[in-house]
Enzyme design. Structure first.
Site, mmCIF file in Angstrom:
data_model
loop_
_atom_site.group_PDB
_atom_site.id
_atom_site.type_symbol
_atom_site.label_atom_id
_atom_site.label_comp_id
_atom_site.label_asym_id
_atom_site.label_seq_id
_atom_site.Cartn_x
_atom_site.Cartn_y
_atom_site.Cartn_z
ATOM 1 N N HIS A 1 -1.479 -9.274 -3.822
ATOM 2 C CA HIS A 1 -0.959 -9.076 -2.461
ATOM 3 C C HIS A 1 -1.528 -10.093 -1.488
ATOM 4 O O HIS A 1 -1.178 -10.093 -0.314
ATOM 5 C CB HIS A 1 -1.255 -7.661 -1.965
ATOM 6 C CG HIS A 1 -2.577 -7.481 -1.285
ATOM 7 N ND1 HIS A 1 -3.773 -7.818 -1.894
ATOM 8 C CD2 HIS A 1 -2.898 -7.008 -0.058
ATOM 9 C CE1 HIS A 1 -4.766 -7.557 -1.047
ATOM 10 N NE2 HIS A 1 -4.265 -7.069 0.071
ATOM 11 N N ASN B 1 0.859 -1.197 0.000
ATOM 12 C CA ASN B 1 0.000 0.000 0.000
ATOM 13 C C ASN B 1 0.888 1.238 0.000
ATOM 14 O O ASN B 1 1.333 1.676 1.068
ATOM 15 C CB ASN B 1 -0.894 0.051 1.260
ATOM 16 C CG ASN B 1 -2.117 -0.829 1.186
ATOM 17 O OD1 ASN B 1 -2.324 -1.543 0.225
ATOM 18 N ND2 ASN B 1 -2.938 -0.780 2.211
ATOM 19 N N ALA C 1 -5.064 -13.210 -1.061
ATOM 20 C CA ALA C 1 -6.167 -13.960 -1.658
ATOM 21 C C ALA C 1 -7.295 -13.049 -2.148
ATOM 22 O O ALA C 1 -7.950 -13.334 -3.142
ATOM 23 C CB ALA C 1 -6.712 -14.975 -0.650
ATOM 24 N N SER D 1 -5.140 -16.924 3.031
ATOM 25 C CA SER D 1 -6.075 -16.648 4.123
ATOM 26 C C SER D 1 -5.775 -17.620 5.259
ATOM 27 O O SER D 1 -4.963 -18.535 5.119
ATOM 28 C CB SER D 1 -7.517 -16.808 3.639
ATOM 29 O OG SER D 1 -7.691 -18.075 3.038
#
Length: 472
Positions: free
Chosen positions: A391, A322, A393, A368
């Site tokens: 980045h 990010n 799932a 995850s």
């Protein structure tokens, strides 16, 4: 590049390039393209791409790469995200998974980690002797020497070298914009995970034969226990986002700028508000990389308690997903935004950090809860998407929908509860974190298949979870 994994979509405001296999593409919500059309209305944009984990976010989808020429570019807090500098870190241990076969030992390790790593929502970090102004100004170089555990063995040192960036430079005058309460709260949160999808996970790796040479050059071996960390800039980044977004929204309204989405914020890089955002964003990137470093430091201390003084935890790599910054592509300067997208440079790319100049750097992709994560390396074909890959799932269900639709039994089954290979978690009940169950996310194996199929990157190692520590 195989067309099966790539589509160029023409929208009223421009083109969006989508990297996703057929089933993932077919499942995309129409809002993903509605959001892309709004984003493409920001002036002077030269490229916009979606990775296969793309899903709707605030103002901009998570899984977006958006690019401008630096000389007439724009910056958008919406295409960075509120958790500035959120990213991944992996450390290599000298343990083999067979040494963690006993579920009781995995539980002991998790409990010991909690002694060193605060996980409660309002927990105070254990690093009151660190000066926050040094961290936001100097990044990892602002840490006292005691927190650089390999500083006394320079030939083995990886804390400051095996990172995407150890320090982001900016105009430090921007720091004066923040009140004392922001500094106080952010200082308390140094070295903490935070909630949501942030975690620290103990994993065991499997290496595919086709990239064994790269894996071994990086110090990986089959069955090796690694530590994967996902966290960001905590209260500091949140304050940067909130303060700058509020001011930018007022400016846009006053100057008649905007799109159909009032939450999509942007300003030309030449505007003073844009510059103050970029400066403060870089301070948050410094905070984020140090935060992950300190989380790893805490886990290393816990590992020594459990396994003894010979326990090792060397940095493999730390990167962000990010952020926005300047990059050079084909000799031209671009301002590149990645929101929920990972930079994955190929071998011999000049922007690779020195330890990975020849091989390409590790690209760290979490799955995850209960599913595999991946360590990848960029391919030459990644140039088409400005070397951006997925980045993670990617969500398919909101938190509220997941709680409504997924049962505790389903979650329990995916975590192998009661089995010898149970994935141990630190939470007292699975029900408290069911919104982070695997059923809330896309199939990470399909995501990785799309990235590989599109020629963006290759798998170097598959990481299977053994134990997970979540914040509350």
């Amino acid at each position: 590049m195989k067309e099966t994994y790539y589509q160029q979509i023409q929208l009223p405001s421009g083109q969006v390039h989508v990297y996703a296999g057929p089933s993932l593409f077919a499942a995309l919500d129409y809002k993903v393209f509605e959001m892309a059309n709004n984003n493409l209305q920001i002036p002077n944009q030269v490229y916009m791409g979606y990775t296969p984990d793309v899903h709707v976010g605030v103002g901009t989808c998570i899984g977006t790469t958006a690019v401008w020429n630096t000389h007439d570019g724009y910056v958008s807090p919406s295409i960075v995200g509120s958790d500035i500098g959120c990213g991944m870190r992996v450390h290599l241990t000298n343990l083999h998974k067979d040494e963690l076969k006993d579920v009781k030992l995995r539980r002991k390790l998790v409990k010991t980690i909690e002694k060193y790593l605060p996980v409660e929502e309002h927990a105070r970090g254990h690093f009151s002797d660190i000066r926050l102004e040094h961290i936001v100004q100097k990044g990892l170089h602002g840490l006292p020497k005691k927190y650089i555990p390999d500083g006394y063995t320079p030939r083995k040192a990886s804390s400051l070298t095996h990172v995407e960036s150890s320090k982001f430079n900016f105009d430090e005058e921007a720091l004066n914009l923040f009140p004392e309460r922001v500094w106080h709260r952010s200082h308390r949160q140094l070295g903490t995970l935070g909630g949501g999808n942030h975690f620290a996970e103990i994993q065991a790796i499997e290496i595919p034969e086709e990239n064994r040479e790269i894996a071994e050059a990086w110090g990986l071996f089959d069955g090796q226990v690694v530590v994967m960390i996902h966290s960001g800039s905590r209260a500091w980044g949140g304050s940067v986002s909130q303060y700058c977004s509020s001011n930018m929204a007022k400016m846009m309204k006053a100057e008649g700028m905007g799109t159909a989405d009032p939450k999509l914020l942007f300003a030309p890089l030449s505007h003073p508000l844009a510059q103050s955002y970029v400066d403060l964003m870089y301070s948050a990137l410094n905070y984020a990389v140090v935060n992950r470093h300190l989380i790893a430091y805490a886990i290393r201390e816990a590992g020594k308690d459990v396994f003894g003084s010979k326990f090792e935890m060397r940095t493999l790599y730390d990167l962000m997903h990010n952020y926005a910054w300047e990059e050079e592509h084909d000799g031209k300067s671009y301002f590149v935004h990645r929101k929920g997208a990972t930079r994955a440079l190929p071998p011999n790319h000049p922007d690779n950090p020195e330890p990975y100049r020849v091989s390409g750097h590790p690209a760290l992709i979490p799955g995850s809860m209960g599913t595999a994560s991946y360590i990848m390396v960029g391919s030459e074909g990644g140039k088409s998407n400005f070397h951006s890959i997925c980045h993670g799932a990617g969500r398919i269900r909101s938190r509220s929908a997941t709680k409504r639709l997924i049962t505790v039994d389903e979650f329990s089954s995916s975590m192998r509860v009661g089995m010898e290979d149970e994935i141990v978690v630190n939470q007292r009940s699975l029900e408290s974190m069911i919104d982070e169950s695997p059923q809330a996310y896309k199939d990470v194996d399909q995501i990785i298949e799309s990235v590989v199929g599109a020629g963006l990157a290759q798998v170097v190692a598959k990481c299977k979870p053994l134990a997970t520590v979540k914040g509350t």
